[in-house]
Scaffold this motif. Structure first.
Motif, PDB file in Angstrom:
ATOM      1  N   GLU A   1       3.138 -57.409  -3.199  1.00  0.00           N
ATOM      2  CA  GLU A   1       2.278 -56.590  -2.349  1.00  0.00           C
ATOM      3  C   GLU A   1       1.332 -57.489  -1.562  1.00  0.00           C
ATOM      4  OE1 GLU A   1       1.343 -52.515  -4.362  1.00  0.00           O
ATOM      5  OE2 GLU A   1       0.920 -54.045  -5.869  1.00  0.00           O
TER       6      GLU A   1
ATOM      7  N   HIS B   1      -0.194 -53.125  12.906  1.00  0.00           N
ATOM      8  CA  HIS B   1       0.851 -53.217  11.881  1.00  0.00           C
ATOM      9  C   HIS B   1       2.007 -52.287  12.240  1.00  0.00           C
ATOM     10  CE1 HIS B   1       2.579 -53.248   7.733  1.00  0.00           C
ATOM     11  NE2 HIS B   1       2.937 -52.021   8.087  1.00  0.00           N
TER      12      HIS B   1
ATOM     13  N   ASP C   1       6.128 -51.484  10.412  1.00  0.00           N
ATOM     14  CA  ASP C   1       7.143 -51.886   9.445  1.00  0.00           C
ATOM     15  C   ASP C   1       8.330 -50.926   9.483  1.00  0.00           C
ATOM     16  OD1 ASP C   1       6.910 -49.740   7.344  1.00  0.00           O
ATOM     17  OD2 ASP C   1       4.901 -50.559   7.091  1.00  0.00           O
TER      18      ASP C   1
ATOM     19  N   GLY D   1       5.516 -47.373   8.539  1.00  0.00           N
ATOM     20  CA  GLY D   1       4.080 -47.623   8.685  1.00  0.00           C
ATOM     21  C   GLY D   1       3.764 -48.185  10.055  1.00  0.00           C
TER      22      GLY D   1
ATOM     23  N   GLN E   1      -5.571 -53.420   4.947  1.00  0.00           N
ATOM     24  CA  GLN E   1      -4.189 -52.940   4.901  1.00  0.00           C
ATOM     25  C   GLN E   1      -3.582 -53.345   3.565  1.00  0.00           C
ATOM     26  OE1 GLN E   1      -2.633 -55.038   8.329  1.00  0.00           O
ATOM     27  NE2 GLN E   1      -2.961 -53.283   9.666  1.00  0.00           N
TER      28      GLN E   1
ATOM     29  N   MET F   1       0.028 -53.265   1.621  1.00  0.00           N
ATOM     30  CA  MET F   1       1.454 -52.997   1.768  1.00  0.00           C
ATOM     31  C   MET F   1       2.210 -53.373   0.500  1.00  0.00           C
ATOM     32  SD  MET F   1       4.175 -54.391   4.606  1.00  0.00           S
ATOM     33  CE  MET F   1       4.520 -55.918   3.713  1.00  0.00           C
TER      34      MET F   1
ATOM     35  N   HIS G   1       8.269 -56.309   8.531  1.00  0.00           N
ATOM     36  CA  HIS G   1       7.034 -55.862   9.174  1.00  0.00           C
ATOM     37  C   HIS G   1       6.521 -56.928  10.126  1.00  0.00           C
ATOM     38  CE1 HIS G   1       3.512 -57.671   6.629  1.00  0.00           C
ATOM     39  NE2 HIS G   1       4.528 -58.487   6.611  1.00  0.00           N
TER      40      HIS G   1
ATOM     41  N   GLU H   1       2.651 -58.189  11.966  1.00  0.00           N
ATOM     42  CA  GLU H   1       1.194 -58.086  11.981  1.00  0.00           C
ATOM     43  C   GLU H   1       0.709 -58.881  13.190  1.00  0.00           C
ATOM     44  OE1 GLU H   1       0.253 -58.485   7.293  1.00  0.00           O
ATOM     45  OE2 GLU H   1       1.585 -59.955   8.201  1.00  0.00           O
TER      46      GLU H   1
ATOM     47  N   ASN I   1       5.756 -49.178   0.631  1.00  0.00           N
ATOM     48  CA  ASN I   1       4.679 -48.261   1.004  1.00  0.00           C
ATOM     49  C   ASN I   1       3.616 -49.031   1.776  1.00  0.00           C
ATOM     50  OD1 ASN I   1       3.343 -45.697   0.944  1.00  0.00           O
ATOM     51  ND2 ASN I   1       1.930 -46.531  -0.566  1.00  0.00           N
ATOM     52  N   TYR I   2       2.938 -48.337   2.685  1.00  0.00           N
ATOM     53  CA  TYR I   2       1.869 -48.951   3.474  1.00  0.00           C
ATOM     54  C   TYR I   2       0.673 -48.016   3.526  1.00  0.00           C
ATOM     55  CZ  TYR I   2      -0.921 -50.273   7.503  1.00  0.00           C
ATOM     56  OH  TYR I   2      -1.973 -50.598   8.310  1.00  0.00           O
TER      57      TYR I   2
END
Length: 283
Positions: A64, A76, A78, A82, A92, A94, A102, A104, A136-137
């Protein structure tokens, strides 16, 4: 009080024109289970018409990330769906889990106008049972993070995950990782207890503090033993620190680039899955 094993200075590791200091890993300390990696970008000022952050599309699996935006912003996106822009004071979180791609980067507004930038990214390991969790984000602006005031307002604790007293953080951690950022005015002090079976992550972003009798300045990572519970912090000047704690997983850590797993074969599998499009396809 917890004993301090050693205070480590983050190493200068610039990324092109992005000022960067790496606190984990270094030649002195590999990781503090389950805290794996910390990059401290900035502080610096970008001119108008800049290219912004250089972190275009790339994959992750098995851990994470928690990103603190102190100045500037991050846009962001992904392959899990997200997408947002988090501004100064926000974070943030993630969960890469089974894998995603993803990016950034800086917002179009920041690239056009420029301005101050300071961002930190911390990586947490995931235990074997959660390595393949669904990605998950969570993006939180400054106003969405609960703040606990201590020492008559001289100390502000921004609670991100876990809890601080009766205040719960908005991010549910899969591994019961407690994370906060703490702002201290000069002369502000804070005492807290952390169970001795939990490893502490303690990094001084700005300023200078005394913790359990020892001085730690900006860019210092403080490594603690597991022998006591009390932390006593006092700010010698206006300061900002990251404080987290978690039970160590005591599992093998095998990492290669963007993947952190338990075995070499799982790393090979991650590369195969990424190349096969199983972590999503970037659009």
């Amino acid at each position: 009080m917890r004993k301090i094993k050693k205070i480590h200075k983050a190493v200068h590791a610039p990324m092109g024109d992005l000022v960067t200091y790496r606190a984990l890993p270094t030649h002195e300390v590999d990781y503090i289970d389950p805290f794996l990696f910390l990059n401290h970008h900035g502080p610096q000022v970008y001119k108008p018409g800049n290219n912004g952050l250089p972190f275009g599309p790339h994959p992750h699996r098995g851990f994470e990330t928690l990103t603190f935006i102190l100045d500037g912003d991050i846009m962001h996106q992904d392959t899990g769906g997200g997408q947002d822009v988090i501004e100064a004071g926000g974070v943030q979180w993630m969960t890469a889990g089974s894998g995603l791609i993803h990016a950034e980067v800086s917002s179009e507004k920041f690239k056009k106008e420029g301005g101050p930038l300071e961002i930190l990214q911390l990586w947490f390991n995931l235990p074997a049972k959660h390595k393949m969790a669904k990605p998950n984000y969570i993006g939180l602006q400054k106003t969405e993070i609960p703040v606990v005031s201590e020492d008559n307002g001289k100390v502000k604790v921004n609670v991100i995950s876990g809890s601080w007293g009766d205040t719960k953080g908005p991010v549910p951690s899969l591994s019961n990782i407690h994370m906060a950022s703490i702002e201290l005015l000069a002369g502000g002090s804070l005492s807290t207890t952390i169970a001795s079976d939990r490893n502490i992550f303690f990094y001084v972003v700005r300023g200078s503090i005394k913790v359990n009798g020892q001085t730690a300045d900006k860019l210092n990572l403080v490594e603690f033993a597991n022998d006591g519970e009390e932390l006593s912090i006092e700010a010698s000047e206006d300061s900002y620190i990251l404080l987290g704690h978690a039970k160590p997983f005591n599992e093998p850590v095998v990492s290669h680039g963007p993947f952190v797993m338990n075995t070499e074969e799982e790393i090979h599998e991650a590369f195969r899955d990424y190349q096969a499009g199983k972590m999503g396809v970037w659009k």
